[in-house]
Scaffold this active site. Sequence first.
Site, PDB file in Angstrom:
ATOM      1  N   SER A  23       0.727  -1.167  -0.028  1.00 37.27           N
ATOM      2  CA  SER A  23       0.022   0.021   0.011  1.00 37.27           C
ATOM      3  C   SER A  23       0.828   1.321  -0.001  1.00 37.27           C
ATOM      4  O   SER A  23       0.714   2.310  -0.774  1.00 37.27           O
ATOM      5  CB  SER A  23      -0.832   0.173   1.274  1.00 37.27           C
ATOM      6  OG  SER A  23      -2.035  -0.678   1.195  1.00 37.27           O
ATOM      7  N   ARG A  27       1.671   4.202  -2.863  1.00 38.62           N
ATOM      8  CA  ARG A  27       1.445   5.863  -2.644  1.00 38.62           C
ATOM      9  C   ARG A  27       2.726   6.836  -2.995  1.00 38.62           C
ATOM     10  O   ARG A  27       2.545   7.799  -3.438  1.00 38.62           O
ATOM     11  CB  ARG A  27       0.874   5.920  -1.281  1.00 38.62           C
ATOM     12  CG  ARG A  27      -0.469   5.409  -1.361  1.00 38.62           C
ATOM     13  CD  ARG A  27      -0.785   5.085   0.112  1.00 38.62           C
ATOM     14  NE  ARG A  27      -2.441   4.735   0.392  1.00 38.62           N
ATOM     15  CZ  ARG A  27      -2.954   3.818   0.169  1.00 38.62           C
ATOM     16  NH1 ARG A  27      -2.330   2.641  -0.481  1.00 38.62           N
ATOM     17  NH2 ARG A  27      -4.309   3.578   0.235  1.00 38.62           N
ATOM     18  N   GLY A  94      -6.446  -3.312  -7.825  1.00 40.22           N
ATOM     19  CA  GLY A  94      -7.457  -2.535  -7.513  1.00 40.22           C
ATOM     20  C   GLY A  94      -6.683  -1.272  -6.954  1.00 40.22           C
ATOM     21  O   GLY A  94      -7.458  -0.056  -7.309  1.00 40.22           O
ATOM     22  N   SER A 166     -13.667   2.590   2.381  1.00 43.06           N
ATOM     23  CA  SER A 166     -12.567   1.949   1.441  1.00 43.06           C
ATOM     24  C   SER A 166     -11.464   2.994   1.311  1.00 43.06           C
ATOM     25  O   SER A 166     -11.671   4.335   1.180  1.00 43.06           O
ATOM     26  CB  SER A 166     -13.098   2.007  -0.003  1.00 43.06           C
ATOM     27  OG  SER A 166     -12.428   1.683  -0.815  1.00 43.06           O
ATOM     28  N   ASP A 314      -7.405  -7.364   4.781  1.00 41.85           N
ATOM     29  CA  ASP A 314      -6.337  -8.036   4.048  1.00 41.85           C
ATOM     30  C   ASP A 314      -5.864  -9.399   4.635  1.00 41.85           C
ATOM     31  O   ASP A 314      -5.153 -10.204   4.294  1.00 41.85           O
ATOM     32  CB  ASP A 314      -5.198  -7.145   3.572  1.00 41.85           C
ATOM     33  CG  ASP A 314      -5.759  -6.307   2.286  1.00 41.85           C
ATOM     34  OD1 ASP A 314      -6.770  -6.535   1.914  1.00 41.85           O
ATOM     35  OD2 ASP A 314      -4.794  -5.209   1.969  1.00 41.85           O
ATOM     36  N   LYS A 341     -12.823  -8.699  -3.203  1.00 43.63           N
ATOM     37  CA  LYS A 341     -11.410  -8.473  -3.715  1.00 43.63           C
ATOM     38  C   LYS A 341     -10.955  -9.289  -4.801  1.00 43.63           C
ATOM     39  O   LYS A 341     -11.767  -9.639  -5.757  1.00 43.63           O
ATOM     40  CB  LYS A 341     -10.805  -9.106  -2.267  1.00 43.63           C
ATOM     41  CG  LYS A 341     -11.085  -8.300  -1.090  1.00 43.63           C
ATOM     42  CD  LYS A 341     -10.607  -6.746  -1.291  1.00 43.63           C
ATOM     43  CE  LYS A 341     -11.123  -6.062  -0.006  1.00 43.63           C
ATOM     44  NZ  LYS A 341     -10.652  -4.723  -0.258  1.00 43.63           N
ATOM     45  N   ARG A 389      -3.389 -13.899  -1.862  1.00 42.96           N
ATOM     46  CA  ARG A 389      -3.684 -14.142  -0.502  1.00 42.96           C
ATOM     47  C   ARG A 389      -4.280 -15.557  -0.130  1.00 42.96           C
ATOM     48  O   ARG A 389      -3.983 -16.003   1.030  1.00 42.96           O
ATOM     49  CB  ARG A 389      -4.192 -13.089   0.249  1.00 42.96           C
ATOM     50  CG  ARG A 389      -3.968 -11.815   0.093  1.00 42.96           C
ATOM     51  CD  ARG A 389      -4.356 -10.619   1.214  1.00 42.96           C
ATOM     52  NE  ARG A 389      -3.803  -9.449   0.850  1.00 42.96           N
ATOM     53  CZ  ARG A 389      -2.672  -8.564   0.795  1.00 42.96           C
ATOM     54  NH1 ARG A 389      -1.607  -9.441   1.386  1.00 42.96           N
ATOM     55  NH2 ARG A 389      -2.346  -7.583   0.449  1.00 42.96           N
TER      56      ARG A 389
HETATM   57  C1  S3P Z   1      -5.722  -0.963  -0.029  1.00 38.20           C
HETATM   58  C2  S3P Z   1      -7.001  -0.862   0.704  1.00 38.20           C
HETATM   59  C3  S3P Z   1      -7.643  -1.869   0.896  1.00 38.20           C
HETATM   60  C4  S3P Z   1      -7.038  -3.242   0.660  1.00 38.20           C
HETATM   61  C5  S3P Z   1      -6.287  -3.307  -0.377  1.00 38.20           C
HETATM   62  C6  S3P Z   1      -5.405  -2.166  -0.591  1.00 38.20           C
HETATM   63  C7  S3P Z   1      -4.815   0.400  -0.241  1.00 38.20           C
HETATM   64  O1  S3P Z   1      -9.006  -2.078  -0.069  1.00 38.20           O
HETATM   65  O2  S3P Z   1      -8.068  -4.291   0.765  1.00 38.20           O
HETATM   66  O3  S3P Z   1      -5.693  -4.832  -0.422  1.00 38.20           O
HETATM   67  O4  S3P Z   1      -3.870   0.113  -0.524  1.00 38.20           O
HETATM   68  O5  S3P Z   1      -5.626   1.237  -0.088  1.00 38.20           O
HETATM   69  P1  S3P Z   1     -10.327  -1.057  -0.096  1.00 38.20           P
HETATM   70  O6  S3P Z   1      -9.746   0.329   0.254  1.00 38.20           O
HETATM   71  O7  S3P Z   1     -10.794  -1.266  -1.429  1.00 38.20           O
HETATM   72  O8  S3P Z   1     -11.015  -1.548   1.034  1.00 38.20           O
END
Ligand code: S3P
Length: 430
Positions: A23, A27, A94, A166, A314, A341, A389
């Site tokens: 994550s 960013r 995603g 989210s 997660d 997911k 996962r």
């Molecule tokens: C993430 C947020 C989560 C998580 C994903 C990574 C992120 O998803 O499940 O693996 O990096 O912001 P959601 O924001 O859709 O819940």
Amino acid sequence: MSNQIIRPARTISGSLEVPGDKSISHRYAMLASLAEGTSEITRFSAAADCRSTLDCFSQLGVKIDIQADRIRITGLGLEGLRRPRNTLDAGNSGTTMRMLAGILAGQEFRSTLDGDTSLRSRPMRRVMEPLTQMGARIHAREGGFAPLKIDGTRLSPIDYALPVPSAQVKSAVLLAGLFADGVTSVTEPVRTRDHTELALAEFGAHLDHEGRTIRIHGRPRLKGRSLAVPGDLSSAVFFLAAAMVLPESNLVIHNVGLNPTRSAVLDVLGSMGAPVSLVAIRSEHGELIGDVSIRHEPLKGGSIEGDTIAQLIDELPAIAVLGPYTEQGIEIRNAAELRVKESDRIAVLVENLRRMGAQVEELPDGLRVAGRSAGRLHGAEIEPHGDHRMAMAFAVAALGAEGETVIRDAECAGVSYPEFFSTLERLVER
Ligand code: S3P
């Protein structure tokens, strides 16, 4: 496509580091691309997902040098991204698709974002709605699915109340807010991971917080930075779970990210009887980091539900497969998000736990897994449905089972952790 065989193990012990947080890596890469000057990011995640983010920004004109887990990004400033010649491919990620949609909404050009079969079936309306309110035009496939065609524009600020908890949607709106004239606000129903807010502040954006509302001031000048990414707690959890499965285990995982919006899993494991301890805790670039140690104790089990679900979403696969190793079993509720997911994680957990002989009840928003008294797991052929996962969670479950387990198409683990299986093999004793 390669299968991975997991043989039962006696114990797991030793010390390790896990790769940089996925994550946070996304960013830092995105903000470094929008900053002025050069950023050096160390311990950048080796995940295929983060590679997707880097590839997209290369296509948007950003210069990126990769040397193992050290990357150097020469940012183009807020106004500098170039119209991509081809479709931007977010792969399985995603986070790449939703967060990048926020950035592309603020560009004065058209772009197309696409992904693999799994990503094409994940809900995108949740980002389309706020970004459209800000002035972008986004065209998706029927039902709100990728590919997304985005006609960006000079955005207007909005005050947005997130309908679902989210971090990806929150982040998409905050990133779009960088390109808006004025102050954009997002209010969360439940607190989700705040890596975007922390990273934005590090790169020089101006944010205010009030309760669950975050405000971002538009059109800042972001400055390139040198940053180190903490280890990924969501990857570390598979090793913590392995120590819970195997008697006499003793593990130390160094330099793990312990951001309080991510670390609920440690509290849950603790409440189930796992002796987890944290040492050498410090703050780096606003993120907490430290060493996590754990030793085996028989787990009680218990139930996980309510607001905490959003903060360990997660980690739920790793927790669910511990069910058959607990005294009273594990129940997970209020986790319907697991169904959208990388796979329908509730269905895939139920399917594969049953293949291993567990007693499982599928619920619309979770599952119930019976504890030790329902019998020992046996080896089986596991179908992770391309979900990293799932592949890793069932490798952990297999360590304590009777007989060999085959994880089909196990290379999908590389979506977040390419070295997972070799690291696991190094630490287990048979
Ligand atoms: C993430 C947020 C989560 C998580 C994903 C990574 C992120 O998803 O499940 O693996 O990096 O912001 P959601 O924001 O859709 O819940």
